[in-house]
Design a protein around this motif. Structure first.
Motif, PDB file in Angstrom:
ATOM      1  N   UNK A 231      57.511  27.574  20.133  1.00 28.21           N
ATOM      2  CA  UNK A 231      56.111  27.998  20.492  1.00 28.21           C
ATOM      3  C   UNK A 231      55.564  28.699  19.257  1.00 28.21           C
ATOM      4  N   UNK A 232      54.237  28.721  19.062  1.00 24.25           N
ATOM      5  CA  UNK A 232      53.855  29.561  18.100  1.00 24.25           C
ATOM      6  C   UNK A 232      52.617  30.292  18.580  1.00 24.25           C
ATOM      7  N   UNK A 233      52.498  31.724  18.357  1.00 26.94           N
ATOM      8  CA  UNK A 233      51.495  32.344  18.823  1.00 26.94           C
ATOM      9  C   UNK A 233      50.083  32.269  17.743  1.00 26.94           C
ATOM     10  N   UNK A 234      50.469  31.675  16.735  1.00 32.89           N
ATOM     11  CA  UNK A 234      49.331  31.702  15.623  1.00 32.89           C
ATOM     12  C   UNK A 234      48.756  33.108  15.138  1.00 32.89           C
ATOM     13  N   UNK A 235      49.546  33.883  15.214  1.00 33.29           N
ATOM     14  CA  UNK A 235      49.351  35.380  14.452  1.00 33.29           C
ATOM     15  C   UNK A 235      48.603  36.072  15.650  1.00 33.29           C
ATOM     16  N   UNK A 236      48.344  35.725  16.898  1.00 26.58           N
ATOM     17  CA  UNK A 236      47.779  36.151  17.985  1.00 26.58           C
ATOM     18  C   UNK A 236      48.550  36.930  18.975  1.00 26.58           C
ATOM     19  N   UNK A 237      47.878  37.177  20.129  1.00 26.24           N
ATOM     20  CA  UNK A 237      48.176  38.140  21.138  1.00 26.24           C
ATOM     21  C   UNK A 237      49.384  37.199  22.201  1.00 26.24           C
ATOM     22  N   UNK A 238      49.481  36.218  22.010  1.00 23.02           N
ATOM     23  CA  UNK A 238      50.518  35.319  23.014  1.00 23.02           C
ATOM     24  C   UNK A 238      51.953  35.787  22.656  1.00 23.02           C
ATOM     25  N   UNK A 239      52.240  36.370  21.465  1.00 23.54           N
ATOM     26  CA  UNK A 239      53.695  37.084  21.250  1.00 23.54           C
ATOM     27  C   UNK A 239      53.930  37.961  22.265  1.00 23.54           C
ATOM     28  N   UNK A 240      52.995  38.730  22.833  1.00 18.55           N
ATOM     29  CA  UNK A 240      53.148  39.903  23.896  1.00 18.55           C
ATOM     30  C   UNK A 240      53.814  39.311  24.979  1.00 18.55           C
ATOM     31  N   UNK A 241      53.422  38.044  25.609  1.00 21.31           N
ATOM     32  CA  UNK A 241      53.679  37.937  26.846  1.00 21.31           C
ATOM     33  C   UNK A 241      54.448  36.327  26.925  1.00 21.31           C
ATOM     34  N   UNK A 242      54.069  35.530  26.069  1.00 21.32           N
ATOM     35  CA  UNK A 242      54.328  34.098  26.436  1.00 21.32           C
ATOM     36  C   UNK A 242      56.082  33.936  26.293  1.00 21.32           C
ATOM     37  N   UNK A 243      56.681  34.538  25.465  1.00 21.37           N
ATOM     38  CA  UNK A 243      58.097  34.362  25.463  1.00 21.37           C
ATOM     39  C   UNK A 243      58.858  34.690  26.636  1.00 21.37           C
TER      40      UNK A 243
END
Length: 572
Positions: A231-243
């Motif tokens: 998974x890559x959040x592409x430097x965005x907000x996804x890292x806060x919830x996706x994992x």
């Protein structure tokens, strides 16, 4: 609003409190840049507003943020004291100025006595939508420019249902914005004062957990542990919830692309943080090859769009289109729900008018009605709300070709977190059957036909560009083609007039959709193309769709239709 750029330029350049940063930008502009930045107000429409960062009323800066927020504040005030008390939820992404803009919005609302719930740290757009509903707020603001390049930022407004504002409400805000004579002089309140008056509250982790519990509740199958994901959040907000969302639903083998893990406004490892584009997946593919991952996932900076890459029969990673991911999600969910006996008879699937017809074929096979909406997830959300209130239909899935999907209606906008969890679950399901998602996609094509789609955009910036875009659309409207590569144009759907015209029988009928400047042309063989000016970017978009018996036939037909239409555009 009538504006002459030189008058606006003078107003801004003589403003005593203008920041040194904005003054420097103004001094460095050449005349054509000055005209473009000052000749009009940055447009606010049903998709909110989006533009390049910089000085001037046609750029994103603290003054344009204050102006649109003051327009929103007036709209809320008109709806009474209760609306002001319920307040506004504000979230933001990782772009330049996002956190500052979020606070400026709260300070402007506070000057009108309107409560704000501000996320302490960056959060995805779908969580903003969820938070508006969960906190029973009257509105929401998301500071984001989605997948645009780093020099852009934007501002999206959500209503009390958690959906982006419909046109009528957006028009009210624009009216109030136009009443503001000088955005440079708008009143704001101090953050500390607002905190002491309880007009600003900071929110965060507690809400995360509630949202993630709802996402977990969407699971259809829990035997997913053997799937390997990159998974890559592409430097965005996804890292806060996706994992966490993936872990909560049982996925144990999740590798994050380390170089793209941390949020950053420059998006330094990609040309554009757009999961629709192959270059955004380069590092994820590298990680996939190293780890042997079954599935690669990428989200845009505000984590509402999801990109997916899977292995083909040669073991190479290929990117799925938004239409392909949507079809796989729909088929998996409907087949599993039918098998488990939990698919209601009154089920409905929602898609936009430029989304693949493959979804309709799948839904029909499972006795699920398909309803088309205009482009923009707010229209899908509107339908969900209508069905919910009337109790007439049960929403199952909504999607659009531009990588946006919604499964659980506790969010009323596209949600990459939900979609990632469900496409991973589908991949795990196929893996148990010794199949890949690619095998599943080929099965769909063999069963329903080889549907292929494409999109071409023409970017035309500045004042002249806007006029040229309008000219292109009007030319197709006033002088429509009667045939494309030897196949007759059978029907024309004009979503501005609301009329569908059969060119072969000369019959006309009304279409039950809001007015929108979109044209769609249907050929006799079922192929189609559509023309739509973008609501948030200086682009005119051409969409294409075909269906043939084999993959090669579809590819060839798509190539022919596309070339023929683009040739017509070049002659305009």
């Amino acid at each position: 609003m009538n504006m002459t750029w030189k008058t606006e330029w003078t107003k801004w350049s003589t403003h005593s409190e203008l920041s040194s940063k904005l003054k420097k930008q103004m001094n460095e502009m050449i005349e054509s840049e000055r005209e473009d930045a000052f000749y009009k107000q940055l447009e606010f429409g049903t998709g909110g507003m989006r533009g390049e960062l910089g000085a001037g009323p046609n750029r994103m800066n603290i003054y344009t943020i204050r102006k649109v927020t003051a327009g929103l504040a007036k709209y809320i005030e008109e709806n009474g004291t209760e609306a002001k008390k319920r307040g506004v939820v504000i979230a933001y992404d990782s772009r330049h100025g996002s956190a500052e803009f979020a606070l400026e919005a709260a300070k402007t609302l506070g000057a009108h006595g309107i409560k704000s719930y501000v996320f302490q740290e960056l959060r995805p757009t779908p969580e903003l939508s969820f938070a508006v509903r969960y906190l029973r707020a009257y509105a929401g603001i998301m500071i984001t420019a989605s997948h645009n390049p780093s020099e852009y930022n934007g501002y999206k407004v959500y209503g009390e249902d958690g959906a982006q504002l419909p046109p009528a409400a957006a028009d009210v805000i624009v009216t109030h914005m136009n009443e503001i004579e000088n955005e440079l002089l708008l009143e704001i309140k101090d953050e500390r004062e607002l905190l002491s008056q309880n007009l600003v509250s900071y929110i965060g982790e507690n809400l995360d957990q509630v949202y993630l519990d709802y996402v977990k509740g969407l699971q259809l199958n829990k035997d997913v542990a053997n799937l390997h994901i990159v998974y890559t959040p592409l430097h965005g907000t996804g890292q806060t919830l996706m994992p966490q969302a993936l872990q909560n639903t049982g996925f144990q083998h999740i590798t994050i692309v380390d170089e793209q893990r941390n949020p950053g406004p420059h998006f330094s490892t990609v040309a554009s943080p757009n999961p629709e584009e192959a270059q955004a997946f380069q590092l994820a593919i590298k990680y996939g090859k190293e780890t042997g991952a079954d599935l690669l996932l990428a989200t845009d900076p505000d984590a509402d769009r999801l990109g997916v890459a899977i292995r083909n029969n040669n073991g190479e990673y290929i990117l799925l289109t938004g239409n392909q991911t949507g079809a796989l999600l729909l088929y998996y969910m409907l087949s599993q729900k039918q098998e488990k006996g939990i698919l209601p008879d009154n089920s409905v699937m929602l898609k936009t008018i430029v989304t693949s017809e493959l979804g309709r074929a799948i839904a029909e096979d499972y006795g699920v009605q398909t309803v088309d909406t205009l482009t923009g997830f707010k229209y899908i959300a509107e339908k969900i709300d209508e069905y919910k209130k009337k109790g007439t239909k049960t929403f199952q899935f909504g999607y659009e070709e531009s990588y946006g999907y919604l499964i659980g209606d506790f969010v009323r906008d596209k949600d990459a977190v939900q979609a990632a969890v469900m496409i991973a679950e589908a991949a795990a399901y196929y893996k148990q059957k010794r199949m890949t998602l690619y095998d599943g996609l080929i099965e769909l094509y063999e069963k329903y036909g080889y549907y292929k789609e494409s999109l071409t955009s023409f970017t035309l910036k500045g004042k002249d560009g806007a006029e040229q875009i309008s000219h292109i659309v009007n030319k197709f409207r006033e002088h429509p083609p009667t045939e494309i590569v030897g196949v007759a144009v059978e029907k024309i759907e004009d979503y501005q007039s609301g009329k569908r015209t059969n060119l072969l029988t000369a019959q006309q009928e009304r279409m039950d959709l809001p007015s929108s400047n979109v044209l769609k042309f249907w050929l006799q063989d079922g192929s189609w193309f559509a023309i739509r000016p973008s609501g948030t970017e200086p682009k005119v978009k051409f969409y294409f769709g075909v269906r043939q018996g084999t993959e090669n036939e579809s590819k060839e037909r798509l190539k022919e239709v596309k070339a023929s239409v683009i040739n017509l555009v070049k002659k305009i």
